[in-house]
Every structure is written in C-alpha cells, then in structure tokens.
Design a protein around this motif. Structure first.
Motif, mmCIF file in Angstrom:
data_model
loop_
_atom_site.group_PDB
_atom_site.id
_atom_site.type_symbol
_atom_site.label_atom_id
_atom_site.label_comp_id
_atom_site.label_asym_id
_atom_site.label_seq_id
_atom_site.Cartn_x
_atom_site.Cartn_y
_atom_site.Cartn_z
ATOM 1 N N ILE A 45 1.006 -1.001 0.077
ATOM 2 C CA ILE A 45 -0.026 0.087 0.024
ATOM 3 C C ILE A 45 0.999 1.180 -0.091
ATOM 4 N N VAL A 46 1.464 1.050 1.281
ATOM 5 C CA VAL A 46 2.990 2.763 1.017
ATOM 6 C C VAL A 46 3.413 2.596 -0.526
ATOM 7 N N CYS A 47 4.269 1.171 -0.825
ATOM 8 C CA CYS A 47 4.961 1.662 -1.715
ATOM 9 C C CYS A 47 4.057 1.946 -3.332
ATOM 10 N N ALA A 48 2.981 1.548 -3.576
ATOM 11 C CA ALA A 48 2.155 1.537 -5.008
ATOM 12 C C ALA A 48 1.492 3.018 -4.549
ATOM 13 N N ASN A 49 1.296 3.201 -4.091
ATOM 14 C CA ASN A 49 0.299 5.314 -3.261
ATOM 15 C C ASN A 49 1.646 5.618 -3.487
ATOM 16 N N LEU A 50 2.408 5.924 -2.737
ATOM 17 C CA LEU A 50 3.956 6.461 -3.065
ATOM 18 C C LEU A 50 4.187 6.857 -4.657
ATOM 19 N N LEU A 51 4.223 5.398 -5.492
ATOM 20 C CA LEU A 51 4.762 5.014 -6.399
ATOM 21 C C LEU A 51 3.799 6.185 -7.524
ATOM 22 N N LEU B 34 -2.773 6.686 1.660
ATOM 23 C CA LEU B 34 -1.605 6.632 2.914
ATOM 24 C C LEU B 34 -1.972 7.163 4.687
ATOM 25 N N TYR B 35 -2.600 7.490 4.178
ATOM 26 C CA TYR B 35 -3.183 8.711 5.955
ATOM 27 C C TYR B 35 -3.759 7.464 6.377
ATOM 28 N N GLY B 36 -5.041 6.790 5.955
ATOM 29 C CA GLY B 36 -5.946 6.189 6.713
ATOM 30 C C GLY B 36 -4.806 4.919 6.670
ATOM 31 N N SER B 37 -4.270 3.779 5.967
ATOM 32 C CA SER B 37 -3.489 2.831 6.156
ATOM 33 C C SER B 37 -2.966 3.353 7.827
ATOM 34 N N SER B 38 -2.029 4.279 7.950
ATOM 35 C CA SER B 38 -1.265 4.658 8.826
ATOM 36 C C SER B 38 -1.534 4.562 9.765
ATOM 37 N N GLY B 39 -3.029 5.075 9.990
ATOM 38 C CA GLY B 39 -4.024 5.285 11.506
ATOM 39 C C GLY B 39 -4.348 3.686 10.992
ATOM 40 N N PHE B 40 -4.771 2.820 11.228
ATOM 41 C CA PHE B 40 -4.641 1.085 11.225
ATOM 42 C C PHE B 40 -3.957 0.242 11.665
#
Length: 309
Positions: free
Chosen positions: A36-42, A69-75
């Motif tokens: 999730i982090v890599c794909a959305n940052l890309l 990224l924001y929502g995933s980092s909160g979970f």
C-alpha cells in the motif's frame, strides 16, 4: 449511574485466536501494508514528477493516494501490534485518535471521488469550458474542501462522543469505531445519533447521489455520440467508477457490520468484513489507476526502467 465512568482503556474484542498462524498473518499484513505504501507513493511520485500529468484528473488521483496512505497509517501500525499481542487494550486518547484518522480517511475518500466525478462531468459534458472551469485554483480549492469539511464535522462529533460517561469498555471490532463507543454510553445518545445521521447523509448519501447524477448526465451525452467518443469516455471514467464501486461496497460492509449482531455470524467473517473498509480501497486504487490509465502506466514503466539502469 453512580459507578459509571469513562474507562481509561478500551478492549478490542474481535481479534480471533489463530494460534500458530499468528506470525503468518502478521507477515502477510506487513507485506500488504508495504505494498500500500509503495504503490501509493509511486503514484504520487509519478504524478508530481511528470509535467504531462499535471492535470486536474491526475492531481485528484494523487490526492486519493495520499488519503490511502493517511488512512492506512492510522490503522496498520496498531493492528500489526495487536496481531502479536494476547491483550488488545487501547487507551482512551489512542482510541479516539484512531477513530478520527479512520473516519476522516473514509469521508475524504468519498469527497475526493465526488470531485473526481465533477471533473469527469465537466470534461465530457462541457469540454469547451473545461480549462476555464477546472483551473489550478479550482483544483486546490476543491482539494482543500474535500479534506477540511469532513475534518471539521468529525471533530464536532468526536468531541461529543468523548464526553459521554461510559458503562463498559468492550469494542466489538479490530479497530476503534465511534458507534461502538457510543453504544457503551450510560446516558441517552439521541443527540449523538442525530449528528451521526447528519454526517452519514452529508459524507455518504449526498456524494453517492451526486456521483450517480454526474454519470447519468455523462451517459446522456454519450448516448448519441460516436463509438470512438464513447470509447475515450469509457477509458477515462472506468477507473473512477471501479474505485467508487469498490469503496461503496467496502463502506456498506463496515456500516452493516456495526449494526449487526456479531453473535450470529462467524468471527472470522466478521473480521474480514471489518478489514475491507481500511484495506481494499488503498490496495486496489493504485492498481486500478496505474493499470487502466495509459498515461500513468507509461510513466510508471518509464520511471521503473530508469531505476533499473
């Protein structure tokens, strides 16, 4: 009432005892979060780096990735910790912080998808006025509104929920949710319910109706146009439609789960349903836009090939 008080810790009770599979589940979730982090940052990097993608549609896609990224980092960080723990207690402050992040993520997703629908509507139905209507200033204003409106509304709702006296601390979920906390209240929650209904109407039903309206107008415009025109419209609108349908289904599952008697369904199924809302959209959005939009796909492949050299 005399013995009621707000517990300092909430207990997340939906975690299933999976015994020896705990570390396998932890590893899978770490890989999922990393993707999730890599794909959305890309996606954000490609859209920011290439000038050809500095257009409203792509800027909104970057905003969607930032929200993922924001929502995933909160979970995920909290969830990964709980997977390896035998005790699933979360403090009062941490619980409401998680509620705020996850709920603003969910509301932001719908408001962003709504302004993306407006962008497609203007591009298809008013192409001659597109550049006049969708200026950089308009894009920034819509983006700010998409983030700030849910944030302000949710702040008011959570302040009301945080002040409720509670007669328990068990939350039937793998993450904190406002409705589950409100159900623990020792006093009437009529006002909280009204505010929650207003939030649902303004951030769920109104965007849903608006997106359906814009696509009805787009279908009317496409009805008598050429097959080539319809193909171009379909190519640009399909990723947005897929994202909207995916999110709507995931959101419906989460809302239905919070209102359902969990004793009537399998704990494993309940956990899967509760995870859809915070996992599936962040995973599928970059895949849908990265694979279906030729401009993004071409620039991603170009960036990756440069990195290999």
């Amino acid at each position: 009432m005399e013995n009621s008080s707000s517990p300092f810790y909430f207990n997340l009770t939906m975690f299933v005892n999976i015994g020896p599979y705990r570390f396998a589940a932890f590893t899978f979730c770490v890989l999922l979060y990393s993707f999730i982090v890599c794909a959305n940052l890309l996606m954000i990097l490609v859209i920011c780096q290439y000038r050809a993608l500095h257009q409203p549609m792509y800027m909104f896609i970057a905003l969607l990735s930032a929200n993922s990224l924001y929502g995933s980092s909160g979970f995920f960080p909290r969830f990964l910790t709980d997977l390896l723990s035998d005790v699933h207690l979360i403090s009062h402050v941490a619980c409401f912080t998680q509620i705020y992040v996850i709920y603003t993520y969910g509301s932001n997703e719908l408001t962003i998808l709504s302004i993306m629908a407006y962008d497609r509507y203007v591009a298809v139905c008013h192409p001659l006025h597109y550049h006049r209507k969708m200026t950089f200033k308009t894009v920034v204003l819509l983006s700010v509104l998409a983030w700030s409106f849910p944030a302000l509304f949710l702040t008011a709702i959570l302040l009301m929920s945080a002040r409720l006296p509670l007669c328990g601390n068990k939350i039937e979920k793998v993450f904190c949710a406002n409705w589950n906390v409100v159900k623990l209240s020792c006093v009437s929650t009529a006002f909280n319910n009204v505010l929650g209904m207003l939030l649902t109407i303004t951030t769920v039903f109104l965007p849903l109706v608006y997106v359906l309206y814009t696509y009805l107008r787009i279908l009317i415009v496409c009805w008598k146009r050429s097959a080539e025109f319809k193909s171009k419209v379909w190519q640009s609108c399909l990723p947005h439609i897929v994202s909207f349908v995916i999110y709507s289904i995931a959101g419906f599952c989460d809302i239905a789960l919070s209102r359902y008697n969990l004793e009537d369904i399998s704990p494993f199924v309940a956990v899967i349903w509760s995870l859809e809302f915070v996992v599936i959209p962040p995973v599928l959005n970059p895949l849908v836009y990265g694979l279906k939009l030729p401009d993004i796909r071409r620039h991603i492949l170009g960036l990756l090939s440069c990195q290999k050299r």
